[in-house]
Write a protein that holds these residues in place. Structure first.
Motif, PDB file in Angstrom:
ATOM      1  N   LEU A 212       0.806  -1.211   0.195  1.00 55.03           N
ATOM      2  CA  LEU A 212       0.066  -0.104   0.096  1.00 55.03           C
ATOM      3  C   LEU A 212       0.897   1.157  -0.006  1.00 55.03           C
ATOM      4  CD1 LEU A 212      -2.506  -1.207   2.518  1.00 55.03           C
ATOM      5  CD2 LEU A 212      -2.833  -1.223   0.200  1.00 55.03           C
ATOM      6  N   PRO A 213       0.745   2.224  -0.784  1.00 61.40           N
ATOM      7  CA  PRO A 213       1.459   3.328  -1.178  1.00 61.40           C
ATOM      8  C   PRO A 213       1.178   4.290   0.070  1.00 61.40           C
ATOM      9  CG  PRO A 213       0.551   3.083  -3.108  1.00 61.40           C
ATOM     10  CD  PRO A 213      -0.116   1.927  -2.287  1.00 61.40           C
ATOM     11  N   VAL A 214       2.158   5.028   0.883  1.00 60.58           N
ATOM     12  CA  VAL A 214       1.916   5.891   1.787  1.00 60.58           C
ATOM     13  C   VAL A 214       2.692   7.083   1.841  1.00 60.58           C
ATOM     14  CG1 VAL A 214       1.178   3.978   3.516  1.00 60.58           C
ATOM     15  CG2 VAL A 214       3.557   4.836   3.175  1.00 60.58           C
ATOM     16  N   HIS A 215       2.399   8.337   2.493  1.00 63.63           N
ATOM     17  CA  HIS A 215       3.302   9.306   2.782  1.00 63.63           C
ATOM     18  C   HIS A 215       3.478   9.678   4.193  1.00 63.63           C
ATOM     19  CE1 HIS A 215       2.681  10.263  -1.602  1.00 63.63           C
ATOM     20  NE2 HIS A 215       3.656  11.259  -1.328  1.00 63.63           N
TER      21      HIS A 215
ATOM     22  N   ALA B 241      -4.333   5.854  -0.771  1.00 69.49           N
ATOM     23  CA  ALA B 241      -5.784   5.369  -1.357  1.00 69.49           C
ATOM     24  C   ALA B 241      -6.926   5.889  -0.384  1.00 69.49           C
ATOM     25  CB  ALA B 241      -5.969   3.859  -1.316  1.00 69.49           C
ATOM     26  N   HIS B 242      -6.562   6.365   0.845  1.00 67.57           N
ATOM     27  CA  HIS B 242      -7.677   6.731   1.913  1.00 67.57           C
ATOM     28  C   HIS B 242      -7.457   8.230   2.045  1.00 67.57           C
ATOM     29  CE1 HIS B 242      -8.737   2.466   2.178  1.00 67.57           C
ATOM     30  NE2 HIS B 242      -7.643   2.324   2.607  1.00 67.57           N
TER      31      HIS B 242
ATOM     32  N   VAL C  86      -6.645  18.593  -0.436  1.00 61.79           N
ATOM     33  CA  VAL C  86      -6.868  17.427  -1.253  1.00 61.79           C
ATOM     34  C   VAL C  86      -8.216  16.643  -1.174  1.00 61.79           C
ATOM     35  CG1 VAL C  86      -5.679  15.359  -1.914  1.00 61.79           C
ATOM     36  CG2 VAL C  86      -4.452  17.340  -1.180  1.00 61.79           C
ATOM     37  N   ASN C  87      -9.076  16.317  -2.220  1.00 64.74           N
ATOM     38  CA  ASN C  87     -10.214  15.727  -1.979  1.00 64.74           C
ATOM     39  C   ASN C  87     -10.004  14.392  -1.646  1.00 64.74           C
ATOM     40  OD1 ASN C  87     -12.736  13.972  -3.135  1.00 64.74           O
ATOM     41  ND2 ASN C  87     -13.322  16.172  -3.261  1.00 64.74           N
ATOM     42  N   ILE C  88     -10.536  13.935  -0.398  1.00 62.04           N
ATOM     43  CA  ILE C  88     -10.436  12.786   0.209  1.00 62.04           C
ATOM     44  C   ILE C  88     -10.762  11.638  -0.760  1.00 62.04           C
ATOM     45  CG2 ILE C  88     -10.964  11.013   2.134  1.00 62.04           C
ATOM     46  CD1 ILE C  88     -11.092  13.483   3.955  1.00 62.04           C
ATOM     47  N   LYS C  89     -11.935  11.684  -1.222  1.00 62.11           N
ATOM     48  CA  LYS C  89     -12.558  10.748  -2.319  1.00 62.11           C
ATOM     49  C   LYS C  89     -11.660  10.457  -3.404  1.00 62.11           C
ATOM     50  CE  LYS C  89     -17.393  10.513  -0.644  1.00 62.11           C
ATOM     51  NZ  LYS C  89     -18.730  10.805  -0.854  1.00 62.11           N
TER      52      LYS C  89
END
Length: 250
Positions: free
Chosen positions: A38-41, A68-69, A192-195
């Motif tokens: 899962l990509p993360v920052h 992704a979330h 940043v739009n969460i969806k």
């Protein structure tokens, strides 16, 4: 709406505005990578210069989100001299007068401190554990800032700070830059739009924004009106900091 800063969170606030030439307290490293697949920052703040030779030197604040979330998760942890960290997932402060709280272990959250991380140069690796699963962590540095030495202020890469607070629909990313006229400031706040992940709006701020609260992730926080956020800036009464509520939701 503008107002003077409430200093009830005195243990986590340093007086900011004596002069922009004075040393600051931000030591920030930003990373991108993966937890499992899962990509993360992830953003981490340490306190080597502020708390040198004091117990607080090994404290770590942070914030991270899964791409992704796009919901920021506050981090609180400890660092060892060799760079090893144990990081706990905390709960966003309810107000500016609070600090993040790490929940007690529970059936639904059995491991409050799931991240074991080792930083080596511009890379970081480790494991994420929830009591059942063990996922590898692989991160690389994408930005950093350090204003503890006013003669050698350093901002590298694009420094986007995921604020601890988020709105119902937006992740809040503070963009920090340095220039000849403004040594360090949050020049923009990205919504940043969460969806969708789309940047719906980018708000600009004058020099001195976002560099007052000791944890950098607290410089934008929950306002009384849920359509607004509160941004902290230098200035105000006796240069003790200033708050401004700005509308972020329609």
């Amino acid at each position: 709406m503008k107002r003077k800063l409430n200093f009830s969170w005195s243990c986590l606030i340093l007086l900011a505005a004596a002069s922009s030439a004075h040393a600051g307290w931000y030591e920030i490293e930003n990373y991108a990578g993966t937890i499992g697949s899962l990509p993360v920052h992830l953003s981490l703040q340490t306190y080597d210069e502020v708390d040198r030779n004091e117990p607080g030197q090994w404290h770590v604040d942070g914030s991270y989100y899964y791409d992704a979330h796009r919901i920021p998760i506050p981090l609180q942890g400890k660092r060892q001299p060799d760079g090893t960290m144990q990081l706990c997932e905390a709960i966003e402060p309810a107000s500016f007068s609070d600090s993040p709280k790490v929940p007690a272990p529970s059936a639904t959250h059995p491991v409050p401190c799931p991240i074991a991380l080792k930083v080596s140069g511009t890379e970081a690796s480790g494991e994420w554990r929830d009591g059942k699963n063990v996922l590898p962590i692989a991160l690389h540095q994408v930005g950093s800032l350090n204003d503890t030495d006013p003669q050698h202020l350093r901002v590298t890469g694009v420094v986007e700070i995921p604020m601890w607070h988020h709105t119902k629909t937006h992740l809040l990313l503070g963009v920090y830059e340095s220039s000849k006229d403004c040594p360090l400031s949050m020049v923009r706040l990205r919504l940043v739009n969460i969806k969708s992940g789309r940047i719906d709006r980018e708000m600009t701020f004058p020099c001195g924004a976002g560099i007052v609260a000791t944890p950098i992730y607290a410089n934008v926080y929950r306002a009384k009106n849920p359509r607004y956020v509160t941004v902290i800036s230098q200035g105000g009464y006796h240069d003790m900091g200033d708050e401004k509520d700005v509308a972020v939701e329609p």
